[in-house]
Scaffold this active site. Structure first.
Site, short mmCIF file in Angstrom:
data_model
loop_
_atom_site.label_atom_id
_atom_site.label_comp_id
_atom_site.label_asym_id
_atom_site.label_seq_id
_atom_site.Cartn_x
_atom_site.Cartn_y
_atom_site.Cartn_z
N ARG A 34 0.67 11.19 -9.74
CA ARG A 34 0.80 10.02 -8.88
C ARG A 34 1.72 10.36 -7.72
NH1 ARG A 34 5.66 10.17 -8.71
NH2 ARG A 34 5.57 8.27 -7.51
N GLY A 35 1.80 9.40 -6.76
CA GLY A 35 2.51 9.68 -5.51
C GLY A 35 1.47 10.13 -4.50
N ALA A 36 1.50 9.50 -3.31
CA ALA A 36 0.38 9.66 -2.37
C ALA A 36 0.06 11.12 -2.02
CB ALA A 36 0.67 8.84 -1.11
N ARG A 77 -7.89 5.72 -6.32
CA ARG A 77 -6.77 4.83 -6.00
C ARG A 77 -6.91 4.44 -4.53
NH1 ARG A 77 -0.99 5.95 -8.26
NH2 ARG A 77 -0.94 3.69 -8.01
N GLN A 180 8.96 4.54 -12.33
CA GLN A 180 9.02 5.82 -11.60
C GLN A 180 10.46 6.17 -11.24
OE1 GLN A 180 6.80 3.41 -10.96
NE2 GLN A 180 4.85 4.19 -10.24
N ASP A 221 2.63 5.03 1.15
CA ASP A 221 1.26 5.31 0.69
C ASP A 221 0.25 5.22 1.82
OD1 ASP A 221 2.78 4.42 -1.88
OD2 ASP A 221 1.01 5.58 -2.49
N ASN A 231 3.93 0.67 0.58
CA ASN A 231 4.63 1.53 -0.39
C ASN A 231 4.77 0.73 -1.68
OD1 ASN A 231 6.03 4.04 -1.04
ND2 ASN A 231 7.89 2.80 -1.12
N LYS A 232 5.35 1.33 -2.68
CA LYS A 232 5.47 0.73 -4.01
C LYS A 232 5.93 -0.73 -3.94
CE LYS A 232 4.54 2.09 -7.13
NZ LYS A 232 3.17 1.77 -7.62
O1 MRU Z 1 1.86 4.16 -7.99
P1 MRU Z 1 2.52 5.41 -7.51
O2 MRU Z 1 3.57 5.94 -8.43
O3 MRU Z 1 1.50 6.47 -7.12
O4 MRU Z 1 3.25 4.98 -6.17
C1 MRU Z 1 3.96 5.94 -5.43
C2 MRU Z 1 4.71 5.39 -4.28
O5 MRU Z 1 4.66 4.23 -3.95
C3 MRU Z 1 5.48 6.40 -3.46
O6 MRU Z 1 6.60 5.81 -2.89
C4 MRU Z 1 4.58 6.93 -2.33
O7 MRU Z 1 3.35 7.38 -2.85
C5 MRU Z 1 5.21 8.03 -1.58
S1 MRU Z 1 5.36 9.51 -2.55
C6 MRU Z 1 5.99 10.73 -1.52
#
Ligand code: MRU
Length: 328
Positions: A34-36, A77, A180, A221, A231-232
């Site tokens: 996970r993470g963009a 996603r 996270q 994201d 973002n999250k």
């Molecule tokens: O649902 P996730 O854990 O994939 O969400 C991740 C985030 O929101 C991060 O802040 C974002 O992807 C940036 S990661 C460098």
């Protein structure tokens, strides 16, 4: 492809070995990765695996199956635009290929990974230059090495600022419901010897009012052409509190997170995940029987609440459509 299963951290470091695009897609959906940026990189390797199996089955007509697998990966996603960005690159790289496409496509996936790592180091140095000595920071979710090819976006800035001796304290939100912050950000910062203080998500505004926070630093994201940033979930609330308490808001993201086809944040699709993620804790029901839940996992922070957008091509402060266009 070997993926560190992020669902198991910090309890165990378990690796999953994957050799099909379908399994990469499932790993992205189930949050193994996970993470963009990390999602985009994993999908690029998935595309290379798709080409290898499609070519083995039908050397003359592999392209149709390859295209179908790209669409399957793209659907995993919806918010993280790095996914579509990486798959577009894999589609362009495949266009001129005829005979065995795998070597060229695995090389393209490698380039995407290596470029992301370099971008993170550049953003770390550049973002850290904005941080004055003695600063305290708050970060949200995990925008670190785990979420990228390594080093991290927001956590890359934290790493660089810590290395330069500028930080007094780093706070991280737990980040409900996947934790996270508590599981991943704390794990990777502590491995680097960077002390971190966790807060519950609901404590952030109180923290900013009662203790010194100079910067809220997050990843992204998807960033619209005007700087509105997905973002999250909870990032928008942090930005509102930061503005009210005179903390500054820094978004750290590579240009692969910027979607110039979308003019404002209103066009960003916000992923909603299963209600069970809210109703249960570690697969055990904790919410009252009969309660339902709504689980949007991202929100959109208006550009007007962002003080600095740090990319590998420079800083836009504050983010404007012109400043963002100039990055390209
Ligand atoms: O649902 P996730 O854990 O994939 O969400 C991740 C985030 O929101 C991060 O802040 C974002 O992807 C940036 S990661 C460098």
């Amino acid at each position: 492809v070997r993926l560190l299963d992020q669902r198991c951290l910090p309890a165990t470091e378990t690796y999953v070995e994957i050799d099909t695009a379908a399994a990469i897609a499932a790993a992205i959906e189930s949050m193994i990765v996970r993470g963009a940026p990390a999602i985009g990189i994993a999908a690029a390797y998935g595309a290379a695996l798709a080409a290898r199996s499609a070519h083995a089955l039908d050397p003359g007509g592999w392209r149709a199956a390859y295209d179908a697998e790209l669409e399957r990966l793209r659907a995993t996603r919806p918010t993280a635009v790095n996914l579509g960005w990486a798959l577009d690159r894999m589609a362009r790289a495949a266009a001129p290929l005829g005979a065995d496409p795998f070597p060229a496509l695995i090389a393209e996936a490698e380039r995407i990974r290596v470029e992301d790592l370099a971008a993170n180091h550049a953003m770390g140095a550049s973002g850290a230059s904005l941080i004055a000595p003695g600063a305290s920071l708050l970060t949200h979710c995990n925008a670190g090495a785990l979420a990228t090819a390594g080093y991290g976006t927001a956590l890359g800035v934290v790493r660089a600022a810590w290395g330069a001796g500028r930080l007094v304290r780093v706070y991280a939100t737990e980040t409900r419901p996947w934790l996270q912050g508590a599981r991943l950000t704390a794990w990777e910062l502590l491995r680097d010897g960077i002390p971190v203080t966790l807060i519950t998500d609901g404590a952030a505004a109180h923290l900013m009012r009662t203790r010194r926070i100079d910067w809220v630093i997050v990843g992204a994201d998807r960033i619209a052409a005007n700087g509105d940033t997905a973002n999250k979930i909870g990032t928008y609330a942090l930005a509102l509190a930061a503005r009210a308490q005179r903390a500054r808001m820094m978004v750290v993201a590579p240009r692969s997170s910027i979607d110039r086809t979308i003019s404002t944040g209103a066009g960003i699709p916000v992923e909603e995940r299963a209600a069970a993620e809210v109703l249960e804790f570690g697969s055990r029901r904790v919410a009252a029987a009969g309660a339902d839940a709504w689980n949007p996992v991202f929100d959109v922070t208006p550009a007007a609440l962002i003080d600095a957008l740090v990319t590998e091509a420079g800083i836009v402060s504050p983010p404007t459509p012109q400043g963002i266009a100039a990055l390209f």
